[in-house]
Design an enzyme around this catalytic site. Structure first.
Site, PDB file in Angstrom:
ATOM      1  NE  ARG A 138      12.052 -51.862  21.136  1.00 44.63           N
ATOM      2  CZ  ARG A 138      12.336 -51.325  19.949  1.00 44.63           C
ATOM      3  NH1 ARG A 138      13.577 -51.165  19.605  1.00 44.63           N
ATOM      4  NH2 ARG A 138      11.382 -50.948  19.110  1.00 44.63           N
ATOM      5  CB  THR A 139       8.253 -57.494  23.389  1.00 48.61           C
ATOM      6  OG1 THR A 139       8.354 -56.164  23.872  1.00 48.61           O
ATOM      7  CG2 THR A 139       7.812 -58.400  24.509  1.00 48.61           C
ATOM      8  CE  LYS A 157     -11.477 -69.502   9.115  1.00 50.15           C
ATOM      9  NZ  LYS A 157     -11.250 -70.948   9.137  1.00 50.15           N
ATOM     10  NE  ARG A 179       3.655 -55.949  22.680  1.00 49.36           N
ATOM     11  CZ  ARG A 179       4.681 -55.102  22.557  1.00 49.36           C
ATOM     12  NH1 ARG A 179       4.798 -54.352  21.490  1.00 49.36           N
ATOM     13  NH2 ARG A 179       5.589 -55.015  23.513  1.00 49.36           N
ATOM     14  CG  HIS A 214       5.590 -54.349  28.369  1.00 49.03           C
ATOM     15  ND1 HIS A 214       6.079 -55.633  28.296  1.00 49.03           N
ATOM     16  CD2 HIS A 214       5.985 -53.735  27.218  1.00 49.03           C
ATOM     17  CE1 HIS A 214       6.735 -55.785  27.161  1.00 49.03           C
ATOM     18  NE2 HIS A 214       6.687 -54.650  26.482  1.00 49.03           N
TER      19      HIS A 214
HETATM   20  N1   CP Z   1       9.671 -52.046  24.595  1.00 46.43           N
HETATM   21  C1   CP Z   1       8.810 -52.657  23.780  1.00 46.43           C
HETATM   22  O1   CP Z   1       7.835 -53.262  24.191  1.00 46.43           O
HETATM   23  O2   CP Z   1       9.156 -52.566  22.448  1.00 46.43           O
HETATM   24  P1   CP Z   1       8.391 -53.290  21.280  1.00 46.43           P
HETATM   25  O3   CP Z   1       7.045 -52.656  21.142  1.00 46.43           O
HETATM   26  O4   CP Z   1       9.253 -53.080  20.054  1.00 46.43           O
HETATM   27  O5   CP Z   1       8.251 -54.733  21.629  1.00 46.43           O
END
Ligand code: CP
Length: 537
Positions: A69-70, A97, A119, A158
């Site tokens: 999703r993100t 490395k 992420r 998040h």
């Molecule tokens: N909600 C969410 O962060 O989903 P993903 O891990 O698929 O990005």
């Protein structure tokens, strides 16, 4: 636009949800509402008002943990902008490395990239890169300073998920921010989406949160404390069974997935039992108040979904629209950071409170007239001290062994181990209570830096400066509002970018919290004043 009004969103990073004020988030949501209507109506003119529309504007995705999703909603959002969209292939990058985060992202910023979406399981990465990226941009005279968006960092936060969650709650609240009663259900210990709610839900004026999780998956104390500080009313339940057994059931339920990938073996062995405590069942339906909606950041586990699939085609389903809202929210966020919209937003005037970082943490205390008498309490063996320092009232109320342990740390932190003198534990003013005293005979001035270290390692103590057998000066210590620039400080969270085991060369930095603890500036982990010193860890 009035030339005096500056677009406050341009080039901003979003590391935690609180990086955007309530007023800024409210403005963002009004724009998301506008964009969503435009997209649903196919209104190209209205959509174009949001587009950055610059093929040289670089938006870079760096996903070091799995995501659908993100990553994909950001990729689609970036494509909406007709911008230059790139993705770092982490598997074949120079991370392998041993390259640092700072070197990697500075390199990419140098190739005309402006917004980075990251992420990582390393917590606090974006906060560190925000500083590093600005310095790099300045050194190399880059046209635009890079901005960093946290797309989920370990168990920390998040923030863009929080934005889309809040937008969806607003939709279902008829856009009212007056009240929110929500149940947070699931893995509240590891779930970064629920951790972001501790600050995120401040958007609403009256907030009631019901935390539903077995002890092993319970919300960490620091987030519970933060929710309380933010004025939320809180209740805790160990299972959905227990929750639906009482009358006051929320109309909004926010589920989170058990994060198996972050659990240790001990908890994994009990995953079936834990999962059943947070999984919705058919027989609960009759207990649900009218209009109840379920939300979930997703993904759901295909074998063990905590929101079972029989609920998909029911009025409980709020999670599908929530997921779709993700792209709208992210389009608008990129539009704001890229400076395409946001010119008309005027931040509300705030009261000038002064720089808390300049706050005094060593307060001079008047020395009583009978100072000579006071000095008799502090002796060098059998003789009263003539010259030296005495640190008194250490760890008042702790046990003698705790006080002794902490005095060893204070001595080491202040570099007093090699000097003559001693430590003792004495009774405090109230019966059965104890305090520690460190004395170091011999004339010695503490530098400003040492005083700051003393205040950080022994807040609430008194420092007596003894001269010619009299107390010449007396100071009381308070926790400094921030502490940094010392090599022997360390965050205790191994997943934090500033933890020495990450080898990223990030110096520890802590801010004092409202409950007089030190929070790491990167991962937010809350520490007591005793825990931030390397020699303690
Ligand atoms: N909600 C969410 O962060 O989903 P993903 O891990 O698929 O990005």
């Amino acid at each position: 636009m009035d030339a005096n009004i500056r677009n406050v969103f341009v080039g901003r990073s979003l590391c935690v949800i609180d990086d955007l004020s309530i007023a800024e988030r409210t403005y963002l949501f009004s724009k998301v509402k506008e964009l969503k209507t435009a997209i649903e109506n196919g209104d190209q003119t209205a959509m174009d008002r949001f587009r950055i529309n610059d093929k040289d504007f670089g938006i870079y995705e760096v996903f070091l943990e799995d995501s659908t999703r993100t990553r994909e909603s950001f990729r689609n959002a970036a494509n909406f902008h007709h911008a230059k969209v790139s993705e770092l292939s982490a598997d074949s990058s120079s991370f392998n490395k041993g390259e640092s985060f700072a070197d990697t992202f500075n390199t990419l910023a140098g190739y005309s990239n402006t917004i980075f979406i990251i992420r990582s399981k390393v917590e606090g990465v974006c906060r560190w890169l925000e500083d590093e990226g600005s310095a790099f941009a300045q050194r190399n005279r880059l046209w635009r300073k890079p901005a960093f968006i946290n797309a989920g960092d370990g168990k920390h936060e998040h923030p863009t998920q929080e934005l889309l969650d809040e937008f969806t709650f607003l939709e279902d609240n008829g856009w009212s921010t007056d009240n929110l009663h929500i149940a947070l259900v699931g893995d509240l210990f590891h779930g970064r989406t629920v951790h972001s709610k501790a600050d995120g839900l401040k958007l609403f004026k009256h907030v009631k949160v019901d935390l539903i999780a077995p002890t092993e998956l319970a919300m960490p104390d620091s987030y519970v404390e933060k929710m309380r500080e933010n004025g939320f009313s809180l209740r805790m339940f160990s299972s959905i069974d227990e929750y639906v057994g009482q009358e006051d059931i929320a109309r909004k339920w926010y589920f989170t997935r058990p994060q198996l990938e972050r659990m240790g073996d001990r908890i994994l062995q009990r995953q079936g039992e834990l999962r059943s405590a947070i999984t919705f069942r058919k027989d609960f339906i009759d207990r649900m108040p009218e209009g109840t909606k379920f939300y979930h950041p997703l993904p759901r586990h295909k074998e063990h979904p905590t929101i079972p699939t029989f609920l998909d085609d029911t009025s409980f389903n709020g999670w599908e629209r929530q997921s779709i809202n993700g792209m709208y929210v992210r389009i608008v966020l990129l539009s704001l950071i890229g400076g395409k919209i946001g010119d008309e937003f005027v931040p509300p005037a705030t009261m000038e409170t002064g720089d808390a970082n300049d706050e005094e943490y060593i307060i001079s205390v008047p020395v009583s007239g009978d100072a000579a008498k006071a000095v008799k309490n502090y002796s060098e063996g059998v003789h009263p001290i003539r010259d030296g320092i005495v640190i008194d009232h250490i760890c008042r109320g702790d046990s003698p062994s705790e006080i002794r342990n902490h005095m060893r740390l204070i001595s080491s932190v202040l570099n007093l181990d090699e000097a003559k003198g001693g430590e003792w534990v004495s009774t405090g003013k109230t019966p059965g209570s104890f305090k520690g005293i460190i004395f170091r005979p011999g004339a010695r001035e503490l530098t400003r830096k040492e005083l700051k270290r003393l205040a950080a390692v022994a807040p609430g103590c008194t420092l007596n400066i003894i001269k010619d057998g009299k107390v010449a000066a007396k100071y009381r210590t308070h926790m400094p509002p921030r502490i940094y620039n010392f090599d022997d400080l360390s965050c205790t969270n191994e997943a934090c970018i500033s933890h020495p085991s990450q080898s990223e060369g990030v110096p520890a930095l802590f801010y004092r919290t409202a409950d007089n603890r030190f929070a790491c500036a990167y991962c937010g982990k809350s520490h007591s004043f005793k825990e931030i010193w390397k020699s303690k860890n």
